[in-house]
Scaffold this active site. Sequence first.
Site, PDB file in Angstrom:
ATOM      1  CD  GLU A 104      40.182  31.034  45.173  1.00 50.58           C
ATOM      2  OE1 GLU A 104      39.595  31.794  44.377  1.00 50.58           O
ATOM      3  OE2 GLU A 104      39.953  31.060  46.381  1.00 50.58           O
ATOM      4  CG  ASP A 105      38.649  34.769  42.629  1.00 49.50           C
ATOM      5  OD1 ASP A 105      39.329  34.210  43.528  1.00 49.50           O
ATOM      6  OD2 ASP A 105      37.601  35.385  42.865  1.00 49.50           O
ATOM      7  CG  ASP A 108      44.604  39.834  49.451  1.00 46.99           C
ATOM      8  OD1 ASP A 108      45.761  40.258  49.395  1.00 46.99           O
ATOM      9  OD2 ASP A 108      43.676  40.502  49.953  1.00 46.99           O
ATOM     10  CE  LYS A 136      45.134  41.806  46.526  1.00 45.39           C
ATOM     11  NZ  LYS A 136      43.952  42.692  46.535  1.00 45.39           N
ATOM     12  CB  VAL A 158      41.946  43.792  40.775  1.00 49.41           C
ATOM     13  CG1 VAL A 158      43.307  44.452  40.707  1.00 49.41           C
ATOM     14  CG2 VAL A 158      42.066  42.390  41.376  1.00 49.41           C
ATOM     15  NE  ARG A 170      30.210  38.496  41.840  1.00 49.05           N
ATOM     16  CZ  ARG A 170      31.039  38.103  42.816  1.00 49.05           C
ATOM     17  NH1 ARG A 170      32.256  37.739  42.524  1.00 49.05           N
ATOM     18  NH2 ARG A 170      30.646  38.091  44.070  1.00 49.05           N
TER      19      ARG A 170
HETATM   20  P1  5GP Z   1      42.394  35.718  50.785  1.00 49.69           P
HETATM   21  O1  5GP Z   1      41.724  34.765  51.734  1.00 49.69           O
HETATM   22  O2  5GP Z   1      43.492  35.072  49.972  1.00 49.69           O
HETATM   23  O3  5GP Z   1      42.847  36.970  51.464  1.00 49.69           O
HETATM   24  O4  5GP Z   1      41.289  36.245  49.809  1.00 49.69           O
HETATM   25  C1  5GP Z   1      40.744  35.462  48.853  1.00 49.69           C
HETATM   26  C2  5GP Z   1      39.419  36.031  48.390  1.00 49.69           C
HETATM   27  O5  5GP Z   1      39.285  37.426  48.734  1.00 49.69           O
HETATM   28  C3  5GP Z   1      39.343  35.956  46.894  1.00 49.69           C
HETATM   29  O6  5GP Z   1      38.836  34.699  46.459  1.00 49.69           O
HETATM   30  C4  5GP Z   1      38.441  37.117  46.570  1.00 49.69           C
HETATM   31  O7  5GP Z   1      37.106  36.718  46.694  1.00 49.69           O
HETATM   32  C5  5GP Z   1      38.760  38.141  47.654  1.00 49.69           C
HETATM   33  N1  5GP Z   1      39.770  39.121  47.173  1.00 49.69           N
HETATM   34  C6  5GP Z   1      41.061  39.219  47.535  1.00 49.69           C
HETATM   35  N2  5GP Z   1      41.678  40.234  46.891  1.00 49.69           N
HETATM   36  C7  5GP Z   1      40.747  40.774  46.077  1.00 49.69           C
HETATM   37  C8  5GP Z   1      40.760  41.859  45.131  1.00 49.69           C
HETATM   38  O8  5GP Z   1      41.760  42.532  44.868  1.00 49.69           O
HETATM   39  N3  5GP Z   1      39.583  42.112  44.489  1.00 49.69           N
HETATM   40  C9  5GP Z   1      38.441  41.395  44.728  1.00 49.69           C
HETATM   41  N4  5GP Z   1      37.346  41.748  44.037  1.00 49.69           N
HETATM   42  N5  5GP Z   1      38.381  40.377  45.604  1.00 49.69           N
HETATM   43  C10 5GP Z   1      39.533  40.065  46.263  1.00 49.69           C
END
Ligand code: 5GP
Length: 186
Positions: A104-105, A108, A136, A158, A170
């Site tokens: 994963e990148d 959050d 995060k 970010v 990207r």
């Molecule tokens: P989650 O479901 O954990 O809240 O979010 C995961 C996805 O939200 C990540 O794979 C990414 O695509 C997007 N995301 C969450 N935080 C960031 C951030 O700080 N920057 C960007 N560009 N995408 C984020």
Amino acid sequence: MRSPDLVADVAGVLVSEEQIRARVAELGAQISADYAGRELTLVSVLKGSLPFMADLMRAITIPVSIDLMEVSSYGGTATESSGLVRILKDLSSSIDGRDVMIVEDIIDTGLTLNYLIRYLRGKNPRSLHICTLLDKPARRLVDIPIDYLGFTIPDQFVIGYGLDYGEHYRNLPFIGVLKPEVYAAP
Ligand code: 5GP
């Protein structure tokens, strides 16, 4: 969204190209040692994980196969996840009985990965572990067991090294923070 400027729009660098390179090498070495004598299927989650996947797989010295999934969360905004996940591209091959690692990148809220973990567990892998470049933790809503982690970052949105804002930025080689006026722009 106004036309992006890849230099002027960046407020600062959070994780540099050199830091990413060094940490990816460490993660690759650690994964290679932990999975010695086994084969690993890396499952990357498009599109944000693409550069990380490309670099990480080349830092791993045991045999790997790769597969790609694409998911989109819907009902959210450009900077907020909703937790409602739609699979846009599914696995190409069976992971039944395989050692699998999700690449994963960023994690959050954890909602996207929570969904994916449950989805992939249902496909009966031998093992399932998580490798994420960024964590995060400030906004986590569900507990995610992270096995391999690049960097913990503060609660900032970010971009770069695969991560986008409105599909842009990207291709920046580092992890950066956008200037607030970029979000404010109509
Ligand atoms: P989650 O479901 O954990 O809240 O979010 C995961 C996805 O939200 C990540 O794979 C990414 O695509 C997007 N995301 C969450 N935080 C960031 C951030 O700080 N920057 C960007 N560009 N995408 C984020």
